[in-house]
Scaffold this motif. Sequence first.
Motif, short mmCIF file in Angstrom:
data_model
loop_
_atom_site.label_atom_id
_atom_site.label_comp_id
_atom_site.label_asym_id
_atom_site.label_seq_id
_atom_site.Cartn_x
_atom_site.Cartn_y
_atom_site.Cartn_z
N THR A 111 -10.30 -15.54 -8.23
CA THR A 111 -9.91 -14.17 -7.90
C THR A 111 -10.35 -13.19 -8.99
OG1 THR A 111 -7.99 -14.94 -6.62
CG2 THR A 111 -7.94 -12.65 -7.41
N LEU A 112 -10.17 -13.58 -10.25
CA LEU A 112 -10.55 -12.71 -11.36
C LEU A 112 -12.07 -12.59 -11.47
CD1 LEU A 112 -7.91 -13.85 -14.02
CD2 LEU A 112 -8.03 -11.62 -12.86
N ALA A 113 -12.78 -13.68 -11.14
CA ALA A 113 -14.25 -13.62 -11.16
C ALA A 113 -14.76 -12.64 -10.10
CB ALA A 113 -14.83 -15.01 -10.94
N VAL A 114 -14.17 -12.69 -8.91
CA VAL A 114 -14.58 -11.79 -7.84
C VAL A 114 -14.22 -10.34 -8.21
CG1 VAL A 114 -14.14 -11.13 -5.43
CG2 VAL A 114 -14.45 -13.54 -6.03
N LYS A 115 -13.10 -10.16 -8.90
CA LYS A 115 -12.72 -8.82 -9.35
C LYS A 115 -13.80 -8.25 -10.27
CE LYS A 115 -9.14 -6.28 -11.89
NZ LYS A 115 -7.85 -6.37 -12.60
N LEU A 116 -14.33 -9.07 -11.15
CA LEU A 116 -15.41 -8.64 -12.05
C LEU A 116 -16.67 -8.30 -11.26
CD1 LEU A 116 -14.90 -11.19 -14.97
CD2 LEU A 116 -14.59 -8.70 -15.11
N LEU A 117 -16.94 -9.10 -10.22
CA LEU A 117 -18.11 -8.86 -9.38
C LEU A 117 -17.97 -7.52 -8.66
CD1 LEU A 117 -20.74 -9.90 -8.01
CD2 LEU A 117 -19.26 -10.94 -6.26
#
Length: 416
Positions: A80-86
């Motif tokens: 979830t946090l990786a997608v937020k960065l994306l």
Amino acid sequence: MLRFAASPTGDMHIGDLRVAILNYLVAQQRQEPFAIRIDDTQKALNIKGKDTEIMQVLEKFALIHESVFHQSEHLHMHQTLAVKLLESDKAFVCTCTENANLDSPYSGCCENKDKAEHAKLKESGTAFVLRMKKPTKSLVIQDVVQGEQTVTAEEIDSFIILDAEGNPTPSFASACDDMISGITSLILQNNHFLDTARQIHIKEQLGFDAQMQYAHVASVSNCEDACLVQWLFEQGFIPDAIINYLLLLGNADAPKEIFTLPDAIAWFKLEHISKSSAKFDLEKLRYINREHLKRIDDKQLSSLFGFADAEVGQLIKLYLEEASTINELAVKIRPIFAPKVFEGQYAEEMKVMQKVIIDAPMIHDFEAFHSYVMDKSGLNTNSDTALRCLLTGATQGPALSDIYPLIKSYLLEVAS
């Protein structure tokens, strides 16, 4: 909060153990929580049962923790946090051939791909990873032990945060979990500076602005087999001695040479640890181990050899003049209580003495016992070596006058 993170991909090294001890010690000094994290995101490298082994090792050293978890439990949050960065254009999808090597220098060929590519690639089934956009400037780390350290943007690079299977890379998972867990201080080995810089960059891009304290301690060198904690246990070193030795490394401020972990809590200062690599000295550890064995309660020491007898503990300590580890002591103690071998130079004298001792009354004083055996056997003082062999299974050792009072209760067993 402080934490110790360990990977279940191999046996624990003493450098890792030292870091665990330091984190625990500082947590105790500050009266803050201490957490354990099992870094199991590299599934292909995990060894079954190693996570349990890690916890057993920490238990032997009495490093009491408030919580423990596996990183894999937080997989959904990592993703979830990786997608937020994306979605905020702080990370990008990458289909480059460099994907196979997480640490290879990145060419930058996918840096300008639109974030809309993410959905297209997922729909088409094309393999991709997520990369962090590299910082625009160098990162400065204020380190308690090493002082101010600078890591350039080029060193940090556009590193991978999610691999092609959607698993977080170690640096990304660690940064996320430290945020989630509320970790405020990190004590690490100094080969982790690049990881620390990457994690600072991740936290900043996720808007995490809590103050973090960093301390990177020098590695332990020149240890070979002794690098593994399990090897030290197998050689007969005890936890208190290992802790004592590891806290002495690079620490010139220790007020005394022999101490326990609770003792160190009163005087230890993290900022006084040497920046230089600490050389492992097995002979020094042997000396410290011997000193701690001398301090153990006599009855407790005897329990390591299958007894519950303070006199046996005192007997064991007689041999600490010539032995330094549990294993070395076992070589001295077990023959005393083992069946004797009647062969060689002293065999006949031993047989005569054995018969006398079996029929003898309880004699408390060694001199009286010695006189009785020699008188009844018809032997003389030249046979003292034979008596030693019968009582200890060896031709040399501490004085029989010191040994006898401690084994007289087991005399029939000893002489058999």
